[in-house]
Design a protein around this motif. Structure first.
Motif: not given
Length: 288
Positions: A202-210, A247-258
Motif C-alpha cells: 500500500t505504501t508503494m501504491v500511495h507513494t507511486g500515486a504522489l 519517487m514513482w519508479v525507484p521508490g516503488g521498486l524499493a518497496y517491491l523488493l522489500a
C-alpha cells in the motif's frame, strides 16, 4: 552582451548540529559494538551484519545531509527528491537492520544504561511504544508525513525556513524508521509478514500515486524552484517531472523488493513447520 547564468559549484555542507549528531551516532554505535564483541563470540556473525547495515545506512545519511546533494537540493527539485528517497528508502531500512538502539545503550556507562533500561520498561513508555509500532499507526504516520510535506504551501514554507526544513527531514526520517521497524523489526520477531507485505504494497501504491501526480502535472507545484533551476539551465517543469519519476519508479521498486524479501522470509519460516507437521501426520498414519 548577455551575462552567463550562474553555475552550481558542488560543495559539501556542514551544519554543526547535523555533523555532531552523525558523529555521535557513529561513535556510540562503534563503542557499543566493541563492548559487546569483547563479551563473547556468540552472535558475532549477526552483529557483524548489523554493523554493515548500520554503516551503509549512516553513509546514506551523510550523503543526504552533508554531501553536494544537499546543496544541489536547494536549486533542483529532482535533487531534493533524491535526498528524500535516500532518507526514507535507503537510510531508514538499513538503520533498522543495524539495530542501533541496543548498541547505543551498551556504549553508555552502566549506571546510565540501567537507568534508561528502567525508564523504557515503565508501563507508560511501553504503552506508547506499542501504539507507535502497530503496523497501521506506523503506516499512517509515514503516509501523513509524506503527503503533508509535499503539499505546495508546506513544501515551500520548508524551503524558506531552515527550522521547518529540519522538521520536515526529521519527520521523514522518524516516520520512516517506525514504518521499517514494523517490516524488519517487530514483524521479523513476531512473524507478522502478512502485515508487513500489506504495508509495503500500500505504501508503494500511495507513494507511486504522489510521484505520478508530480510527473504528470501540467503546471508547477513549487514556484520557488523556478529561479534556481532556470539559473542552472534546467527547465523547472522538467525538473519537477524528473523528481516525480524518482519517487514513482525507484521508490516503488524499493518497496517491491522489500515485499519480495519479506515474502521469501515468510515462506522459509513456514516450510520447516509444514515439514514437521507432515512428518507427525505420517508417523500417526504408520502407527495406525
Amino acid at each position: 552582451m548577455d551575462r552567463a547564468a550562474p553555475s552550481f559549484v558542488p560543495h559539501w555542507t556542514f551544519e554543526p548540529w547535523v555533523v555532531a549528531l552523525l558523529l555521535a551516532s557513529l561513535g556510540l554505535y562503534g563503542l557499543g559494538y566493541l563492548r559487546l564483541r569483547t563479551r563473547g563470540r556468540r552472535g558475532r556473525v549477526v552483529r557483524a551484519r548489523q554493523l554493515a547495515a548500520f554503516g551503509l545506512g549512516w553513509l546514506a545519511l551523510v550523503a543526504a545531509f552533508a554531501s553536494p546533494l544537499d546543496a544541489l537540493s536547494a536549486a533542483l527539485f529532482s535533487a531534493h527528491m533524491v535526498q528524500h528517497e535516500l532518507l526514507m528508502i535507503v537510510a531508514a531500512p538499513l538503520l533498522v537492520l543495524g539495530r542501533p538502539l541496543a548498541l547505543w545503550l551498551w556504549a553508555l556507562p552502566p549506571r546510565s544504561r540501567h537507568a534508561i533500561g528502567a525508564a523504557v520498561r515503565t508501563r507508560a513508555w511501553r504503552g506508547i511504544w506499542r501504539v507507535l509500532c502497530r503496523p497501521a499507526v506506523a503506516w499512517l504516520l509515514h503516509a501523513a508525513a509524506l503527503w503533508a510535506w509535499h503539499m505546495p504551501r508546506l513544501f515551500e514554507a520548508a524551503l524558506a525556513s531552515p527550522g521547518l526544513h529540519a522538521l520536515q527531514h526529521a519527520s521523514f526520517v522518524l516516520s520512516a524508521l517506525l514504518f521499517w521497524w514494523t517490516v524488519f523489526g517487530e514483524a521479523a520477531r513476531r512473524d507478522e509478514s502478512g502485515y508487513a507485505m500489506l504495508s509495503l504494497f500500500t505504501t508503494m501504491v500511495h507513494t507511486g500515486a504522489l510521484g505520478a501526480l508530480l510527473t504528470l502535472a501540467p503546471g508547477l507545484w513549487y514556484p520557488a524552484y523556478v529561479e534556481p533551476a532556470s539559473a542552472l539551465g534546467v527547465d523547472p517543469l522538467l525538473d519537477q517531472q524528473l523528481g516525480g519519476l524518482v519517487m514513482w519508479v525507484p521508490g516503488g521498486l524499493a518497496y517491491l523488493l522489500a515485499a519480495l524479501v519479506t515474502g521469501a522470509r515468510w515462506l522459509m519460516r513456514r516450510a520447516p513447520a509444514a515439514l514437521v507437521s507432515n512428518g507427525v501426520a505420517a508417523r500417526r498414519d504408520g502407527a495406525s
